[in-house]
Scaffold this motif. Structure first.
Motif, PDB file in Angstrom:
ATOM      1  N   THR A   2       0.823  -1.206   0.000  1.00 38.38           N
ATOM      2  CA  THR A   2       0.000   0.000   0.000  1.00 38.38           C
ATOM      3  C   THR A   2       0.863   1.266   0.000  1.00 38.38           C
ATOM      4  N   ALA A   3       0.289   2.340  -0.530  1.00 38.51           N
ATOM      5  CA  ALA A   3       0.941   3.647  -0.509  1.00 38.51           C
ATOM      6  C   ALA A   3      -0.116   4.723  -0.732  1.00 38.51           C
ATOM      7  N   GLU A   4       0.190   5.918  -0.262  1.00 36.63           N
ATOM      8  CA  GLU A   4      -0.674   7.075  -0.508  1.00 36.63           C
ATOM      9  C   GLU A   4      -0.107   7.858  -1.683  1.00 36.63           C
ATOM     10  N   LEU A   5      -0.965   8.195  -2.619  1.00 30.63           N
ATOM     11  CA  LEU A   5      -0.586   8.926  -3.821  1.00 30.63           C
ATOM     12  C   LEU A   5      -0.870  10.407  -3.634  1.00 30.63           C
ATOM     13  N   GLY A   6       0.084  11.245  -4.017  1.00 30.49           N
ATOM     14  CA  GLY A   6      -0.103  12.691  -3.956  1.00 30.49           C
ATOM     15  C   GLY A   6       0.489  13.343  -5.190  1.00 30.49           C
ATOM     16  N   ILE A   7      -0.001  14.524  -5.525  1.00 26.44           N
ATOM     17  CA  ILE A   7       0.479  15.200  -6.735  1.00 26.44           C
ATOM     18  C   ILE A   7       0.357  16.709  -6.577  1.00 26.44           C
ATOM     19  N   ALA A   8       1.267  17.423  -7.226  1.00 26.99           N
ATOM     20  CA  ALA A   8       1.190  18.880  -7.322  1.00 26.99           C
ATOM     21  C   ALA A   8       1.672  19.281  -8.708  1.00 26.99           C
ATOM     22  N   ILE A   9       0.820  19.950  -9.454  1.00 29.96           N
ATOM     23  CA  ILE A   9       1.211  20.509 -10.753  1.00 29.96           C
ATOM     24  C   ILE A   9       1.587  21.964 -10.490  1.00 29.96           C
ATOM     25  N   GLY A  10       2.865  22.276 -10.690  1.00 30.02           N
ATOM     26  CA  GLY A  10       3.396  23.586 -10.327  1.00 30.02           C
ATOM     27  C   GLY A  10       2.972  24.716 -11.237  1.00 30.02           C
ATOM     28  N   GLU A  11       2.670  24.420 -12.474  1.00 29.92           N
ATOM     29  CA  GLU A  11       2.272  25.461 -13.422  1.00 29.92           C
ATOM     30  C   GLU A  11       0.747  25.483 -13.518  1.00 29.92           C
ATOM     31  N   SER A  12       0.127  26.422 -12.827  1.00 25.42           N
ATOM     32  CA  SER A  12      -1.339  26.435 -12.745  1.00 25.42           C
ATOM     33  C   SER A  12      -2.012  26.647 -14.100  1.00 25.42           C
ATOM     34  N   ASP A  13      -1.313  27.212 -15.079  1.00 21.69           N
ATOM     35  CA  ASP A  13      -1.928  27.367 -16.398  1.00 21.69           C
ATOM     36  C   ASP A  13      -2.070  26.027 -17.124  1.00 21.69           C
ATOM     37  N   LEU A  14      -1.461  24.971 -16.589  1.00 16.16           N
ATOM     38  CA  LEU A  14      -1.606  23.633 -17.172  1.00 16.16           C
ATOM     39  C   LEU A  14      -2.709  22.816 -16.497  1.00 16.16           C
ATOM     40  N   TRP A  15      -3.294  23.341 -15.427  1.00 16.81           N
ATOM     41  CA  TRP A  15      -4.352  22.619 -14.721  1.00 16.81           C
ATOM     42  C   TRP A  15      -5.536  22.381 -15.649  1.00 16.81           C
ATOM     43  N   GLY A  16      -6.182  21.250 -15.470  1.00 18.82           N
ATOM     44  CA  GLY A  16      -7.393  20.946 -16.229  1.00 18.82           C
ATOM     45  C   GLY A  16      -7.150  20.346 -17.603  1.00 18.82           C
ATOM     46  N   ASN A  17      -5.916  19.928 -17.884  1.00 15.14           N
ATOM     47  CA  ASN A  17      -5.576  19.359 -19.190  1.00 15.14           C
ATOM     48  C   ASN A  17      -5.289  17.860 -19.153  1.00 15.14           C
ATOM     49  N   GLY A  18      -5.567  17.207 -18.036  1.00 13.06           N
ATOM     50  CA  GLY A  18      -5.346  15.768 -17.938  1.00 13.06           C
ATOM     51  C   GLY A  18      -3.935  15.361 -17.562  1.00 13.06           C
ATOM     52  N   ILE A  19      -3.067  16.330 -17.305  1.00 14.79           N
ATOM     53  CA  ILE A  19      -1.684  16.019 -16.945  1.00 14.79           C
ATOM     54  C   ILE A  19      -1.627  15.308 -15.598  1.00 14.79           C
ATOM     55  N   GLY A  20      -2.474  15.700 -14.663  1.00 17.22           N
ATOM     56  CA  GLY A  20      -2.507  15.047 -13.353  1.00 17.22           C
ATOM     57  C   GLY A  20      -2.888  13.583 -13.464  1.00 17.22           C
ATOM     58  N   VAL A  21      -3.892  13.282 -14.268  1.00 17.48           N
ATOM     59  CA  VAL A  21      -4.323  11.889 -14.473  1.00 17.48           C
ATOM     60  C   VAL A  21      -3.162  11.072 -15.029  1.00 17.48           C
ATOM     61  N   LYS A  22      -2.546  11.577 -16.097  1.00 18.11           N
ATOM     62  CA  LYS A  22      -1.445  10.842 -16.736  1.00 18.11           C
ATOM     63  C   LYS A  22      -0.265  10.670 -15.782  1.00 18.11           C
ATOM     64  N   SER A  23       0.047  11.714 -15.022  1.00 21.42           N
ATOM     65  CA  SER A  23       1.176  11.648 -14.093  1.00 21.42           C
ATOM     66  C   SER A  23       0.920  10.638 -12.981  1.00 21.42           C
ATOM     67  N   CYS A  24      -0.288  10.655 -12.436  1.00 16.33           N
ATOM     68  CA  CYS A  24      -0.627   9.693 -11.377  1.00 16.33           C
ATOM     69  C   CYS A  24      -0.594   8.269 -11.913  1.00 16.33           C
TER      70      CYS A  24
END
Length: 174
Positions: A87-109
């Motif tokens: 088991t592990a806890e998953l966390g993420i931070a996208i540093g460039e807020s202009d990239l938010w909402g483009n699916g980068i978080g999903v792909k990165s996770c």
């Protein structure tokens, strides 16, 4: 759930480097990023560098932080925390807020989860986010996480919000 990482956009996770600090410094100037990630605004450059140096050099058995690279630049980081057994806890931070909402978080996770399954044998992932963080909630849903509990109330972006815990099991039921 089976992992199937396909990259419509070239996302990769990689080890962090000291040379990435310039990107981190830029994130620290972005009020939206700082608010969303509960970073102190107008952070002292030397203190921020010491924190980043600790991230790069960190060697523990229960935590891994990898950089998210997009278009040959560091745009965020993804974590595995509280690693214990499978088991592990998953966390993420996208540093460039202009990239938010483009699916980068999903792909990165998904990339980090694939790494965890292949290299660490992790099959159960946990995550948490605030009830008012709709982008994060949608991301977790797209990945296949299911809500398992809600705890207490905290202030997030100036609003009272419950903290929601999620889980995702790879290759079977929880």
């Amino acid at each position: 759930m089976e992992l199937n990482v396909q990259h419509a956009q070239p996302i990769k996770i990689r080890p962090l480097t000291i040379e990435d600090f310039g990107y981190v410094l830029n994130w620290s100037q972005d009020d939206s990023f700082c608010s969303a990630n509960e970073w102190e605004k107008k952070r002292n450059k030397e203190e921020l560098f010491r924190w980043w140096e600790g991230c790069v050099k960190r060697e523990t058995d229960d935590f891994i932080r990898m950089g998210i690279e997009f278009e040959k630049r560091l745009i965020g980081y993804v974590d595995l925390a509280c690693i214990k057994g499978k088991t592990a806890e998953l966390g993420i931070a996208i540093g460039e807020s202009d990239l938010w909402g483009n699916g980068i978080g999903v792909k990165s996770c998904l990339c980090m989860m694939e790494f965890a399954v292949k290299n660490l044998g992790i099959t159960v992932f946990y995550a948490e986010t605030h009830e008012t963080n709709n982008r994060s909630r949608k991301m977790l849903d797209k990945i296949g996480f299911k809500e398992i509990s809600r705890n207490g109330s905290e202030t997030y972006l100036g609003k009272e919000s419950q903290l929601i815990q999620y889980s995702c099991c790879i290759g079977g039921e929880l």
